[in-house]
Every structure is written in C-alpha cells, then in structure tokens.
Design a protein around this motif. Structure first.
Motif, mmCIF file in Angstrom:
data_model
loop_
_atom_site.group_PDB
_atom_site.id
_atom_site.type_symbol
_atom_site.label_atom_id
_atom_site.label_comp_id
_atom_site.label_asym_id
_atom_site.label_seq_id
_atom_site.Cartn_x
_atom_site.Cartn_y
_atom_site.Cartn_z
ATOM 1 N N ILE A 436 0.844 -1.112 0.242
ATOM 2 C CA ILE A 436 0.175 0.092 -0.005
ATOM 3 C C ILE A 436 0.950 1.267 0.112
ATOM 4 N N ASN A 437 0.972 2.120 -1.139
ATOM 5 C CA ASN A 437 2.002 3.024 -1.069
ATOM 6 C C ASN A 437 0.935 4.229 -1.278
ATOM 7 N N VAL A 438 1.530 5.206 -0.298
ATOM 8 C CA VAL A 438 0.697 6.634 -0.190
ATOM 9 C C VAL A 438 1.796 7.885 -0.509
ATOM 10 N N THR A 439 1.193 8.726 -1.480
ATOM 11 C CA THR A 439 1.872 9.851 -1.826
ATOM 12 C C THR A 439 1.359 10.987 -0.760
ATOM 13 N N LEU A 440 2.288 11.912 -0.613
ATOM 14 C CA LEU A 440 2.203 13.211 0.146
ATOM 15 C C LEU A 440 0.784 13.731 -0.294
ATOM 16 N N GLU A 441 0.468 13.928 -1.685
ATOM 17 C CA GLU A 441 -0.756 14.340 -2.134
ATOM 18 C C GLU A 441 -1.896 13.710 -1.687
ATOM 19 N N GLU A 442 -1.971 12.531 -1.658
ATOM 20 C CA GLU A 442 -2.853 11.528 -1.322
ATOM 21 C C GLU A 442 -3.258 11.821 0.216
ATOM 22 N N LEU A 443 -2.099 11.613 0.922
ATOM 23 C CA LEU A 443 -2.130 11.813 2.449
ATOM 24 C C LEU A 443 -2.734 13.005 2.776
ATOM 25 N N LYS A 444 -2.422 14.150 2.084
ATOM 26 C CA LYS A 444 -3.074 15.434 2.724
ATOM 27 C C LYS A 444 -4.730 15.528 2.278
ATOM 28 N N LYS A 445 -4.797 14.735 0.760
ATOM 29 C CA LYS A 445 -6.201 15.007 0.610
ATOM 30 C C LYS A 445 -6.983 14.179 1.405
ATOM 31 N N MET A 446 -6.716 12.962 1.578
ATOM 32 C CA MET A 446 -7.671 11.985 2.368
ATOM 33 C C MET A 446 -7.601 12.371 4.149
ATOM 34 N N ARG A 447 -6.675 12.997 4.464
ATOM 35 C CA ARG A 447 -6.745 13.406 5.926
ATOM 36 C C ARG A 447 -7.744 14.593 5.793
ATOM 37 N N GLN A 448 -7.880 15.639 4.995
ATOM 38 C CA GLN A 448 -8.665 16.317 5.100
ATOM 39 C C GLN A 448 -10.181 16.140 4.734
ATOM 40 N N GLN A 449 -10.187 15.117 3.879
ATOM 41 C CA GLN A 449 -11.658 14.561 3.671
ATOM 42 C C GLN A 449 -12.227 13.715 4.699
ATOM 43 N N CYS A 450 -11.645 13.042 5.484
ATOM 44 C CA CYS A 450 -12.175 12.028 6.334
ATOM 45 C C CYS A 450 -11.268 11.861 7.520
ATOM 46 N N ILE A 451 -10.017 11.638 7.369
ATOM 47 C CA ILE A 451 -9.194 11.049 8.574
ATOM 48 C C ILE A 451 -9.251 11.904 9.711
ATOM 49 N N ASN A 452 -9.070 13.474 9.605
ATOM 50 C CA ASN A 452 -9.162 14.081 10.685
ATOM 51 C C ASN A 452 -10.546 13.934 11.460
ATOM 52 N N HIS A 453 -11.757 13.854 10.819
ATOM 53 C CA HIS A 453 -12.845 13.559 11.622
ATOM 54 C C HIS A 453 -12.842 12.194 12.378
ATOM 55 N N LEU A 454 -12.026 11.005 11.976
ATOM 56 C CA LEU A 454 -12.291 9.931 12.649
ATOM 57 C C LEU A 454 -11.167 10.104 13.729
ATOM 58 N N ALA A 469 -1.688 6.491 9.088
ATOM 59 C CA ALA A 469 -1.045 5.144 8.730
ATOM 60 C C ALA A 469 -2.062 3.806 8.847
ATOM 61 N N ILE A 470 -2.771 3.703 9.926
ATOM 62 C CA ILE A 470 -3.620 2.696 9.935
ATOM 63 C C ILE A 470 -4.901 2.825 8.899
ATOM 64 N N TRP A 471 -5.219 4.053 8.663
ATOM 65 C CA TRP A 471 -6.246 4.184 7.813
ATOM 66 C C TRP A 471 -5.860 3.566 6.430
ATOM 67 N N PHE A 472 -4.923 4.176 5.793
ATOM 68 C CA PHE A 472 -4.571 3.825 4.576
ATOM 69 C C PHE A 472 -4.279 2.187 4.668
ATOM 70 N N ALA A 473 -3.811 1.562 5.796
ATOM 71 C CA ALA A 473 -3.341 0.204 5.570
ATOM 72 C C ALA A 473 -4.578 -0.514 5.833
ATOM 73 N N SER A 474 -5.603 -0.183 6.536
ATOM 74 C CA SER A 474 -6.698 -0.864 6.820
ATOM 75 C C SER A 474 -7.622 -0.664 5.469
ATOM 76 N N ARG A 475 -7.553 0.399 4.757
ATOM 77 C CA ARG A 475 -8.263 0.469 3.600
ATOM 78 C C ARG A 475 -7.978 -0.608 2.525
ATOM 79 N N GLY A 476 -6.525 -1.101 2.628
ATOM 80 C CA GLY A 476 -6.314 -2.161 1.829
ATOM 81 C C GLY A 476 -5.974 -2.161 0.265
#
Length: 641
Positions: A436-454, A469-476
């Motif tokens: 599971i590979n995560v770029t800086l752009e995707e990290l910023k995007k998904m943090r603001q869309q949903c991870i910060n709320h969780l 880290a756990i959000w992207f890992a568990s998304r699978g």
C-alpha cells in the motif's frame, strides 16, 4: 461492527433532528454499510425525545438491522462481538442475544452481572422504557468507540455516537471513558432540566481497594472533563461491574538484580536465534511459553472464525484457489507482533482461504521532493505510473515497480522478509502481501476529507501519524505480486487483526527501558499498569473509528481477556527482561513463542513504531514532538492545501 448513535432532547427546546449532523450520519453509514435505520421515541407526557440510529456491518449469524425494539418499547443499539461469557449459537446474532438477556434483567444488579460476564469488545446504548432509563458504555479496555457531547446550556441536548465530525465549536465531543457503565434517568432530566450521570465502575473481583475509594478515584477522573452543569454521581447501591481480567502481578523476585539470561554465555553483545533457543532449554521457561502460545492461539482463533463465510468460499463454487476471497487481514509490518498474529491466524483460517498482509509505506521525503523533477524522464514516467489513480495502475509491471526506491521504507523491507518466513512455515497458504503506497498528495487529501474527523477528538501529532497510517493500511488498496507482476488489489477482508496491546503489556516501548533504568522493576510494573489503564483513551477508540470507516472490524488478539489475565498472572521477569539487549529483552516471552512457531529473523527485530516504520513521521515535519497539537488535523479550505 456497527455505527450507533443516540440523541436526547427536551421537546420544549429542540427536536433531535436539529442535532443530527448529516456528516455524522454519513460516517456512521460507512461503519455499517449493510443496514441503516432510525427510530424516534417521544415521551410526550415527560417532554423528552430520543433519536436512535443504527448502522450494521454484518459479520456473523443472521443479518439483524438496528435499532432493535421489543414489545415493551425497550430499544437497543449494539456495537460489539461476544466471544464468550454469553452463549451465541452459530446462526444467532449477538445483538439479538444481548437484547433478549437485557430485557430479562429486572434490576441494576442484573444489568451489571450481564455485562460483567461478557468477553469481547463492545459499546452499547440501551433504552429501558419502563424506567425511563438510558444505559450506555464501553468494554473494560474501550475497544469500541463511543463519544458523547453535552450542549453548553442547561436542559440542552445530550448525544452519543460511534464517530463524529471535526468541530471547532464550544460543544466539543469527547470519548466516553471506559471507566464503567453509565445511566441517565430521563424522567428526572425532563423534570429538572438538569443532566445527571450515574456511574457503575469496574472493579476487580478481589478488589484490594474499598468500593468507596474506587468510586472517588473514578468520579474525580471522569468529572474533570465534564461541563459544570453535568453531574456525575455514584449509584446509591454502590454496585460495580466485575473486571474481566485479574489484577497485575507486581511480584519482584528476590534475585531480580541478577540477569535471568546470564546462564547463556555472552549474550550482551551477540544476539541470535540461538540465544532464544538457549532460553527454551530451560524446562520451566519452555512450559510457560507453550502455555502462552496456547492462550494467544485461542484468542486468534475466536477472532478469525467468528464471522460468516459465504457460499463463494465453497470448493464446488470456486474451483480455483486464486479466485478465493480473503476474509481476514493483518496489519503487517513484518515485526514480531504482526508475525506471530499472522502465524497463528494461519493455524485457524481455512487453508483454501487467503490471508491478506496489509503493508503501508509513505513516499520517502527525498523522493517526494524529486517527483516534480524532469532530469530523468524514464524514471519519472515509471514513478508517476505507480502514483497515479487506480485506473492508471492496471498494467504496472513488477520488475519496474517492485524495486522503486521511493517506497522502500523500513516496514516494507521487514514486511517482505516476514512474508518469506510465513511462506516457509506454510507454503500451501496464499499469502497476499498487499503493498500500500501513499504519496504526500493523497495523504493531505484524505486527511482533510475524512481522516481528521475519525481521529477527532484526539488531536496530537502522534494521533495524526498513527491514525493516517492505519487508515491507509486498513483500506487495503495496493498491489500484490502475481506470477512476477504487481497487480492492483483491494482487500475484501472485513476482519482486520492488529497487534496493539503487546508492547503495552510486555515492555516493548523505548520508554519502558528508560523507566526501568530510572526506577527498576517496581517502576516498570507501575508503568505497565498505567499502559493498560490508559489504552482506551490513547489508542483504541481512535483505531476503532479509523478501521471502521472502511466497513471493516478491528480485532485485538493481545487484548483478549484470557491473554491479558495470563500476562497479568506472571511476574515481570517472566514476560520481559530489560537487562538484555534490544531485540530480545523486550517482549521476551513473545519472541520465544515466535521461535517455537518456526519464525526466524523476525524474532529478533527491535520495536519500530508504525509512524517511523512507514516513514509518515518523516514526510511532513521533522521539528514536531509527538505530544504537540497537530495543526494538520484542523479543517482548511481546498485552496490552502
């Protein structure tokens, strides 16, 4: 896994729908994608209204929509798994079983006895119509999330939910403390317009402390975070829940100053698998390790078999092994915790069923900076192919992607090595190593869309790093190797096993070595006792919200009640020996168990936290402390990203 929510209002003020945020409803549905229902209960004679919202992820037994209501108007919302304590048949649903038992409880003592008997993670909300009572709470370790919010006005709304939305308003959400079970007398609330919470705390069956002292300690701890207009009181009968585990054994051996491993020559500087073999030559130690392996194996077994395996798993329907779907995934770094869980899962998951090993890597900072460079167009093309959306990844070849250095973080390297060890133990198993590979752009995007709320209401740099880290890992979502090629893959597994709890109980963190050097074994015992006491507020609610967002359920074998009681029964030196070097002394009993399971190099890997192993901690800022408030978790407009 479910998303549960209850909102209570006084009818003269507002309706419950005034407080039911659409964003919260959306996040609850993500947790429970298989069924969503709402029920409003109005007590017009008492002028209060309750909204109950239930969202179900179906995992076992018959599909049972929530909330449940019986003929006596009792209402039940349940987010849990009963692994033992109350019998649940193979075709039964634990929500219905719990509701049935609750309806038979004629007293407060009966309710407490029922919840004291449960083994497994849970949070619940129960409306007892005849008494106008609202019961709610979390299990002893707080393995399931539950948040509460109080209006800042007397007589305002009171809300409970599995997950909320980030808010900068004065009415902050907080995690319901895993200190016991709470009850609200709604009749009194409607009459006086004053909210009072009655607490039924946990206590050990052989409590060393007097009940009054237990109450005062818990009341002080919980009250400090409540608004001034909300009262917390002990129940008049001084009733308690019985803790599902035994107290920590704080015995210190008379020869504790002597290194238990000194009979093995010169291990201070040379650590090898043979070193572990030397410990296992001691008959007492070997017997202890086997007893531990048995209890942990049973904990894993309960967690991988307590789920439905549909028709698609039957050989008659799916003739090719490669077409079978994984039902169980492991958050996998290749470290000792995840390796042991994977090896034990292999013993109980049906052999024809793959096991997904979820391995997350964040692009390394140097490569992230160079990604925009045009100096090497060939490499740039390969890299952008890897970083593109799922649609653009279809024909990515393993020989170009597998050796791309930008995702060769420490956990990726140890993960690949761990995969080889597992394949050696059981070459017949299909092990899906999901990169599971995560770029800086995707990290910023998904943090603001949903991870910060969780992650909310937690807000530190450490929460951000671990939560992302756990959000992207568990998304699978990533790649698996298939006959020499990396193919896009999304894990279908609804159960995600995680190793949390091992470090907290077996002195796995570097802070435990610091504590041991300063305060010795007595200080280390106190530190380990504190670790479990605070694990609900530091980790488990957050991790449940994060993993649940993908319609998956987090399961924690190291926090199984039998496993914790086994650990608590042992003197500290039977579990860890911090006079020994890193990579062997911490979590010693787990390393010995791993050796007996056939694992090799991974048995000696020192602890490496996910934020460092995945390299997320190095990606955005190097100047922060883990305990700092994380500004990245605040809401920003799209233009600011």
């Amino acid at each position: 896994m479910c998303g549960i929510c209850c909102i209570v209002t006084l009818c003269s003020q507002h309706t419950t729908h005034d407080f039911f945020n659409e964003d919260i409803l959306c996040r609850l549905r993500r947790r429970g994608p298989d069924s969503s229902q709402q029920l409003v209960k109005t007590a017009s004679d008492l002028s209060y209204e309750c909204l109950f919202s239930g969202h179900v992820l179906h995992l076992r037994g018959l599909m049972t929509p929530q909330p449940l209501e019986d003929a006596n108007n009792n209402i039940f919302l349940w987010n849990g798994e009963i692994f033992s304590g109350v019998h649940v048949g193979d075709l039964e649903n634990d929500t219905e079983v719990m509701f049935h038992h609750l309806a038979l409880c004629s007293s407060e003592a009966g309710v407490l006895s029922l919840f004291s008997s449960l083994r497994g993670p849970w949070s619940f909300i129960y409306y007892q119509a005849s008494r106008h009572s609202l019961w709610f709470g979390r299990d002893y370790f707080g393995r399931r999330s539950l948040l509460w919010q109080f209006s800042n006005e007397i007589g305002g709304a009171f809300s409970l939910t599995s997950v909320s939305a980030y808010s900068e308003s004065v009415n902050q959400w907080q995690e319901v403390p895993a200190s016991g079970i709470f009850k609200i007398d709604l009749k009194a609330y409607a009459t006086t317009k004053s909210l009072s919470l009655t607490l039924f705390p946990w206590k050990y069956s052989s409590a060393e402390k007097a009940v009054e002292e237990i109450f005062m300690n818990v009341l002080d701890q919980v009250s400090k975070d409540l608004p001034n207009h909300v009262r917390l009181v002990m129940n008049e009968s001084k009733l308690c829940l019985t803790a599902p585990v035994i107290p920590l054994n704080k015995t210190i051996s008379e020869v504790s100053g002597e290194c238990p491993g000194t009979h093995i020559s010169n291990i201070t500087h040379v650590v090898s698998v043979e070193t572990l073999q030397g410990f296992l030559a001691d008959e007492h130690k070997k017997k202890l390790v086997h007893a531990f392996t048995d209890v942990l194996s049973e904990a894993v077994k309960r967690r991988v078999l307590s789920l439905s395996r549909g028709e698609d798993q039957k050989a008659s329907q799916v003739p090719n092994m490669s077409d079978r779907k994984a039902r169980v995934a492991v958050l996998f770094s290749g470290g000792i915790d995840s390796m042991v869980i994977a090896a034990l899962a292999d013993k109980h998951v049906p052999l024809e069923e793959p096991i997904d090993l979820l391995n997350v890597a964040f692009i390394m900072k140097e490569q992230a900076k160079q990604k925009g460079s045009t100096k090497n167009p060939t490499n740039r093309g390969v890299q952008l192919g890897l970083l593109a959306s799922q649609e653009g990844r279809q024909d990515l070849h393993a020989k170009t992607a597998a050796h791309l250095p930008c995702f060769d973080v420490p956990d990726r390297i140890t993960g690949r090595a761990g995969l080889k060890e597992l394949e050696a133990i059981n070459p017949s198993r299909t092990w899906n190593f999901v990169e599971i590979n995560v770029t800086l752009e995707e990290l910023k995007k998904m943090r603001q869309q949903c991870i910060n709320h969780l992650i909310y209401p937690l807000d530190t740099v450490l929460d951000d790093s671990i939560g992302c880290a756990i959000w992207f890992a568990s998304r699978g979502e990533g790649f698996i190797s298939n006959q020499g090629e990396l193919k896009p893959y999304k894990s279908p597994a609804k159960v995600v096993l995680t190793g949390i709890g091992a470090d907290e109980q077996l002195a796995g963190y570097s802070r435990h070595r610091v504590c041991f050097k300063k305060y010795g074994l007595e200080g280390l015992n106190k530190e380990l006792e504190m670790e479990l006491d605070r694990i609900s507020s530091r980790n488990l609610g957050r991790d449940d919200r994060i993993i649940g967002d993908h319609g998956k359920e987090a399961r924690f074998p190291f926090l199984d009640e039998d496993v914790v009681s086994f650990f608590n029964s042992l003197p500290i030196l039977e579990k860890a020996d911090l006079t020994l070097p890193r990579g062997i002394g911490e979590k010693l009993i787990l390393r010995l168990a791993a050796k007996e399971l056939g694992l090799t190099a991974s048995t000696l890997l020192p602890k490496r936290a996910v934020q460092f192993g995945s390299r997320i901690a190095k990606l955005e800022s190097n100047s922060e402390k883990a305990s700092d408030t994380c500004s990245r978790l605040k809401l920003f407009s799209v233009d600011e990203l």
